[in-house]
Design a protein around this motif. Structure first.
Motif, PDB file in Angstrom:
ATOM      1  N   ARG A  19       0.837  -1.199   0.000  1.00  0.00           N
ATOM      2  CA  ARG A  19       0.000   0.000   0.000  1.00  0.00           C
ATOM      3  C   ARG A  19       0.866   1.241   0.000  1.00  0.00           C
ATOM      4  O   ARG A  19       2.052   1.181   0.307  1.00  0.00           O
ATOM      5  CB  ARG A  19      -0.945  -0.002   1.200  1.00  0.00           C
ATOM      6  CG  ARG A  19      -0.248  -0.014   2.532  1.00  0.00           C
ATOM      7  CD  ARG A  19      -1.251  -0.203   3.684  1.00  0.00           C
ATOM      8  NE  ARG A  19      -0.570  -0.363   4.941  1.00  0.00           N
ATOM      9  CZ  ARG A  19      -0.283   0.616   5.782  1.00  0.00           C
ATOM     10  NH1 ARG A  19      -0.622   1.852   5.487  1.00  0.00           N
ATOM     11  NH2 ARG A  19       0.345   0.388   6.909  1.00  0.00           N
ATOM     12  N   ARG A  20       0.240   2.340  -0.345  1.00  0.00           N
ATOM     13  CA  ARG A  20       0.953   3.605  -0.385  1.00  0.00           C
ATOM     14  C   ARG A  20       0.964   4.188   1.022  1.00  0.00           C
ATOM     15  O   ARG A  20      -0.036   4.200   1.729  1.00  0.00           O
ATOM     16  CB  ARG A  20       0.254   4.569  -1.335  1.00  0.00           C
ATOM     17  CG  ARG A  20       1.001   5.880  -1.470  1.00  0.00           C
ATOM     18  CD  ARG A  20       0.471   6.683  -2.581  1.00  0.00           C
ATOM     19  NE  ARG A  20       0.505   5.819  -3.775  1.00  0.00           N
ATOM     20  CZ  ARG A  20      -0.030   6.117  -4.925  1.00  0.00           C
ATOM     21  NH1 ARG A  20      -0.653   7.245  -5.085  1.00  0.00           N
ATOM     22  NH2 ARG A  20       0.034   5.295  -5.939  1.00  0.00           N
ATOM     23  N   GLY A  21       2.120   4.662   1.443  1.00  0.00           N
ATOM     24  CA  GLY A  21       2.267   5.305   2.738  1.00  0.00           C
ATOM     25  C   GLY A  21       2.977   6.633   2.567  1.00  0.00           C
ATOM     26  O   GLY A  21       3.252   7.069   1.448  1.00  0.00           O
ATOM     27  N   ARG A  22       3.290   7.263   3.690  1.00  0.00           N
ATOM     28  CA  ARG A  22       3.935   8.569   3.630  1.00  0.00           C
ATOM     29  C   ARG A  22       4.952   8.658   4.752  1.00  0.00           C
ATOM     30  O   ARG A  22       4.672   8.282   5.892  1.00  0.00           O
ATOM     31  CB  ARG A  22       2.878   9.660   3.800  1.00  0.00           C
ATOM     32  CG  ARG A  22       3.389  11.059   3.658  1.00  0.00           C
ATOM     33  CD  ARG A  22       2.275  12.073   3.827  1.00  0.00           C
ATOM     34  NE  ARG A  22       1.713  12.041   5.157  1.00  0.00           N
ATOM     35  CZ  ARG A  22       2.211  12.690   6.213  1.00  0.00           C
ATOM     36  NH1 ARG A  22       3.301  13.411   6.084  1.00  0.00           N
ATOM     37  NH2 ARG A  22       1.620  12.625   7.382  1.00  0.00           N
ATOM     38  N   GLU A  70       7.265  12.517   1.941  1.00  0.00           N
ATOM     39  CA  GLU A  70       7.499  11.753   0.721  1.00  0.00           C
ATOM     40  C   GLU A  70       6.588  10.523   0.685  1.00  0.00           C
ATOM     41  O   GLU A  70       6.415   9.822   1.670  1.00  0.00           O
ATOM     42  CB  GLU A  70       8.970  11.323   0.677  1.00  0.00           C
ATOM     43  CG  GLU A  70       9.339  10.473  -0.492  1.00  0.00           C
ATOM     44  CD  GLU A  70      10.777   9.965  -0.385  1.00  0.00           C
ATOM     45  OE1 GLU A  70      11.145   9.165  -1.246  1.00  0.00           O
ATOM     46  OE2 GLU A  70      11.491  10.355   0.548  1.00  0.00           O
ATOM     47  N   SER A  71       6.030  10.253  -0.488  1.00  0.00           N
ATOM     48  CA  SER A  71       5.178   9.085  -0.683  1.00  0.00           C
ATOM     49  C   SER A  71       6.064   7.857  -0.886  1.00  0.00           C
ATOM     50  O   SER A  71       7.026   7.896  -1.639  1.00  0.00           O
ATOM     51  CB  SER A  71       4.283   9.302  -1.900  1.00  0.00           C
ATOM     52  OG  SER A  71       3.422   8.211  -2.065  1.00  0.00           O
ATOM     53  N   ILE A  72       5.723   6.768  -0.185  1.00  0.00           N
ATOM     54  CA  ILE A  72       6.478   5.522  -0.311  1.00  0.00           C
ATOM     55  C   ILE A  72       5.505   4.357  -0.442  1.00  0.00           C
ATOM     56  O   ILE A  72       4.327   4.476  -0.109  1.00  0.00           O
ATOM     57  CB  ILE A  72       7.415   5.285   0.902  1.00  0.00           C
ATOM     58  CG1 ILE A  72       6.606   5.254   2.207  1.00  0.00           C
ATOM     59  CG2 ILE A  72       8.508   6.330   0.968  1.00  0.00           C
ATOM     60  CD1 ILE A  72       7.408   4.881   3.434  1.00  0.00           C
ATOM     61  N   ILE A  73       6.007   3.233  -0.940  1.00  0.00           N
ATOM     62  CA  ILE A  73       5.197   2.022  -1.047  1.00  0.00           C
ATOM     63  C   ILE A  73       5.602   1.088   0.091  1.00  0.00           C
ATOM     64  O   ILE A  73       6.784   0.739   0.233  1.00  0.00           O
ATOM     65  CB  ILE A  73       5.400   1.322  -2.411  1.00  0.00           C
ATOM     66  CG1 ILE A  73       4.978   2.239  -3.559  1.00  0.00           C
ATOM     67  CG2 ILE A  73       4.626   0.006  -2.460  1.00  0.00           C
ATOM     68  CD1 ILE A  73       3.519   2.614  -3.557  1.00  0.00           C
TER      69      ILE A  73
END
Length: 98
Positions: A58-61, A67-70
């Protein structure tokens, strides 16, 4: 309550020596752990159900940078208490076994 407390209670309640109680508690925990590691559920009547569930990526931050991270997929352990345990915790004495 710690594992040592559980061993003490088993020893006192069942009349086993502390070493026997420790071995018994360790065996039970080892069986539960091994079962969950294989992805099977552990259902204890009148207590509840332990289950391993798969979480998708899922996409996280990153909270520091924004910054957006997976986030990687992972397995999580869940516990669902039985109705009897839930009633006992909530002090519901009128709950009858199903």
């Amino acid at each position: 309550m710690t594992k040592a407390d559980i061993v003490e209670n088993v020893s006192r309640t069942c009349g086993f020596a502390k070493k026997e109680s420790y071995d018994l508690v360790e065996s039970v925990f080892s069986i539960v752990k091994a079962t969950l590691e294989t992805g099977q559920e552990v259902k204890i009547s009148g207590f509840g159900k332990f289950e391993v569930k798969q979480k998708n990526a899922r996409r996280g931050r990153n909270p520091q940078t924004g910054e957006s991270i997976i986030l990687d997929p992972r397995r999580v352990l869940t516990f669902k208490p039985s109705n009897l345990l839930r009633a006992a915790i909530n002090g519901d004495t009128e709950q009858e076994p199903a």
